[in-house]
Motif scaffolding. Sequence first.
Motif, PDB file in Angstrom:
ATOM      1  N   THR A  75       0.764  -1.298   0.167  1.00 44.46           N
ATOM      2  CA  THR A  75      -0.048  -0.056   0.004  1.00 44.46           C
ATOM      3  C   THR A  75       0.866   1.137   0.070  1.00 44.46           C
ATOM      4  O   THR A  75       0.299   2.399   0.062  1.00 44.46           O
ATOM      5  CB  THR A  75      -1.049   0.079   1.288  1.00 44.46           C
ATOM      6  OG1 THR A  75      -0.288  -0.067   2.341  1.00 44.46           O
ATOM      7  CG2 THR A  75      -2.018  -1.038   1.159  1.00 44.46           C
ATOM      8  N   GLY A  76       2.171   1.284  -0.168  1.00 41.33           N
ATOM      9  CA  GLY A  76       3.022   2.287  -0.235  1.00 41.33           C
ATOM     10  C   GLY A  76       3.120   2.875  -1.592  1.00 41.33           C
ATOM     11  O   GLY A  76       2.697   2.577  -2.403  1.00 41.33           O
ATOM     12  N   ALA A  77       3.950   3.983  -1.574  1.00 44.12           N
ATOM     13  CA  ALA A  77       4.204   4.615  -2.925  1.00 44.12           C
ATOM     14  C   ALA A  77       4.978   3.735  -3.855  1.00 44.12           C
ATOM     15  O   ALA A  77       4.760   4.204  -5.018  1.00 44.12           O
ATOM     16  CB  ALA A  77       4.918   5.842  -2.503  1.00 44.12           C
ATOM     17  N   SER A  78       5.793   2.816  -3.636  1.00 42.09           N
ATOM     18  CA  SER A  78       6.409   1.837  -4.416  1.00 42.09           C
ATOM     19  C   SER A  78       5.619   1.210  -5.462  1.00 42.09           C
ATOM     20  O   SER A  78       5.958   0.693  -6.247  1.00 42.09           O
ATOM     21  CB  SER A  78       7.376   1.060  -3.807  1.00 42.09           C
ATOM     22  OG  SER A  78       6.578   0.158  -2.868  1.00 42.09           O
ATOM     23  N   ILE A  87       3.352   2.548  -7.395  1.00 36.62           N
ATOM     24  CA  ILE A  87       2.630   3.628  -8.362  1.00 36.62           C
ATOM     25  C   ILE A  87       3.031   2.878  -9.673  1.00 36.62           C
ATOM     26  O   ILE A  87       2.472   3.144 -10.730  1.00 36.62           O
ATOM     27  CB  ILE A  87       2.953   4.949  -8.010  1.00 36.62           C
ATOM     28  CG1 ILE A  87       1.877   5.320  -7.047  1.00 36.62           C
ATOM     29  CG2 ILE A  87       2.847   5.518  -9.216  1.00 36.62           C
ATOM     30  CD1 ILE A  87       2.291   7.073  -6.486  1.00 36.62           C
ATOM     31  N   CYS A 112      -1.165   4.353 -14.958  1.00 37.95           N
ATOM     32  CA  CYS A 112      -0.288   5.364 -14.409  1.00 37.95           C
ATOM     33  C   CYS A 112       0.834   5.493 -15.625  1.00 37.95           C
ATOM     34  O   CYS A 112       1.619   6.370 -15.824  1.00 37.95           O
ATOM     35  CB  CYS A 112       0.365   5.211 -13.027  1.00 37.95           C
ATOM     36  SG  CYS A 112      -0.700   5.459 -11.727  1.00 37.95           S
ATOM     37  N   CYS A 121       0.682  10.058 -12.013  1.00 43.69           N
ATOM     38  CA  CYS A 121       0.089   9.536 -10.743  1.00 43.69           C
ATOM     39  C   CYS A 121       1.122  10.035  -9.747  1.00 43.69           C
ATOM     40  O   CYS A 121       2.226  10.212  -9.805  1.00 43.69           O
ATOM     41  CB  CYS A 121       0.282   8.176 -10.983  1.00 43.69           C
ATOM     42  SG  CYS A 121      -1.097   7.372 -11.942  1.00 43.69           S
ATOM     43  N   ARG A 122       0.388  10.561  -8.618  1.00 44.72           N
ATOM     44  CA  ARG A 122       1.299  10.735  -7.527  1.00 44.72           C
ATOM     45  C   ARG A 122       0.508  10.067  -5.941  1.00 44.72           C
ATOM     46  O   ARG A 122      -0.606   9.866  -6.087  1.00 44.72           O
ATOM     47  CB  ARG A 122       1.231  12.350  -7.035  1.00 44.72           C
ATOM     48  CG  ARG A 122      -0.158  12.938  -7.052  1.00 44.72           C
ATOM     49  CD  ARG A 122      -0.051  14.300  -6.776  1.00 44.72           C
ATOM     50  NE  ARG A 122      -1.445  15.024  -6.624  1.00 44.72           N
ATOM     51  CZ  ARG A 122      -1.896  15.531  -5.605  1.00 44.72           C
ATOM     52  NH1 ARG A 122      -1.431  14.821  -4.650  1.00 44.72           N
ATOM     53  NH2 ARG A 122      -2.991  15.682  -5.529  1.00 44.72           N
ATOM     54  N   PHE A 123       1.343   9.795  -5.090  1.00 44.19           N
ATOM     55  CA  PHE A 123       0.976   9.291  -3.921  1.00 44.19           C
ATOM     56  C   PHE A 123       0.506  10.294  -2.957  1.00 44.19           C
ATOM     57  O   PHE A 123       1.404  11.147  -2.496  1.00 44.19           O
ATOM     58  CB  PHE A 123       2.178   8.653  -3.239  1.00 44.19           C
ATOM     59  CG  PHE A 123       2.011   7.515  -2.403  1.00 44.19           C
ATOM     60  CD1 PHE A 123       1.184   6.410  -2.550  1.00 44.19           C
ATOM     61  CD2 PHE A 123       1.946   7.769  -0.968  1.00 44.19           C
ATOM     62  CE1 PHE A 123       0.791   5.564  -1.419  1.00 44.19           C
ATOM     63  CE2 PHE A 123       2.042   7.032   0.242  1.00 44.19           C
ATOM     64  CZ  PHE A 123       1.191   5.791  -0.073  1.00 44.19           C
ATOM     65  N   ALA A 124      -0.837  10.327  -2.553  1.00 51.72           N
ATOM     66  CA  ALA A 124      -1.327  11.761  -2.021  1.00 51.72           C
ATOM     67  C   ALA A 124      -1.303  11.475  -0.531  1.00 51.72           C
ATOM     68  O   ALA A 124      -0.913  12.475   0.378  1.00 51.72           O
ATOM     69  CB  ALA A 124      -2.781  11.765  -2.472  1.00 51.72           C
ATOM     70  N   SER A 125      -1.636  10.239   0.161  1.00 55.98           N
ATOM     71  CA  SER A 125      -1.712  10.243   1.558  1.00 55.98           C
ATOM     72  C   SER A 125      -1.274   8.768   2.185  1.00 55.98           C
ATOM     73  O   SER A 125      -1.237   7.778   1.362  1.00 55.98           O
ATOM     74  CB  SER A 125      -3.138  10.252   1.936  1.00 55.98           C
ATOM     75  OG  SER A 125      -3.939   9.321   1.606  1.00 55.98           O
ATOM     76  N   VAL A 126      -0.906   8.771   3.335  1.00 51.38           N
ATOM     77  CA  VAL A 126      -0.209   7.567   4.106  1.00 51.38           C
ATOM     78  C   VAL A 126      -1.374   7.439   5.202  1.00 51.38           C
ATOM     79  O   VAL A 126      -1.631   8.243   5.908  1.00 51.38           O
ATOM     80  CB  VAL A 126       1.050   7.697   4.142  1.00 51.38           C
ATOM     81  CG1 VAL A 126       1.320   6.292   5.079  1.00 51.38           C
ATOM     82  CG2 VAL A 126       1.863   7.796   3.294  1.00 51.38           C
TER      83      VAL A 126
END
Length: 88
Positions: free
Chosen positions: A30-33, A35, A41, A48-53
């Motif tokens: 579920t991490g940014a890796s 994407i 994407c 695409c960007r990782f918006a929240s954790v």
Amino acid sequence: DLAITVITAFLWLVSTFAWAKALADIKMSTGASIIPGIESCKAPGTTCRFASVTSMGTLNVSVVFGLLNMVLWGGNIWFVYKDTNLRN
């Protein structure tokens, strides 16, 4: 009683390590890796960007409490052993 206590402590240790491994896998999945692996994407003109954790602090605490509970079961082994007739 001693055998049941030893088995319970061992199974608690194994299950705590299994949960810790599953938690690490959840964090990685579920991490940014992730994407770069998403097909949509990769489309031209798409960003695409990782918006929240999401906070996983309570899950980390559950692993710590699992280990502490295993330590308690390990300590109980000693007291159960002292009450058996196995010692001299």
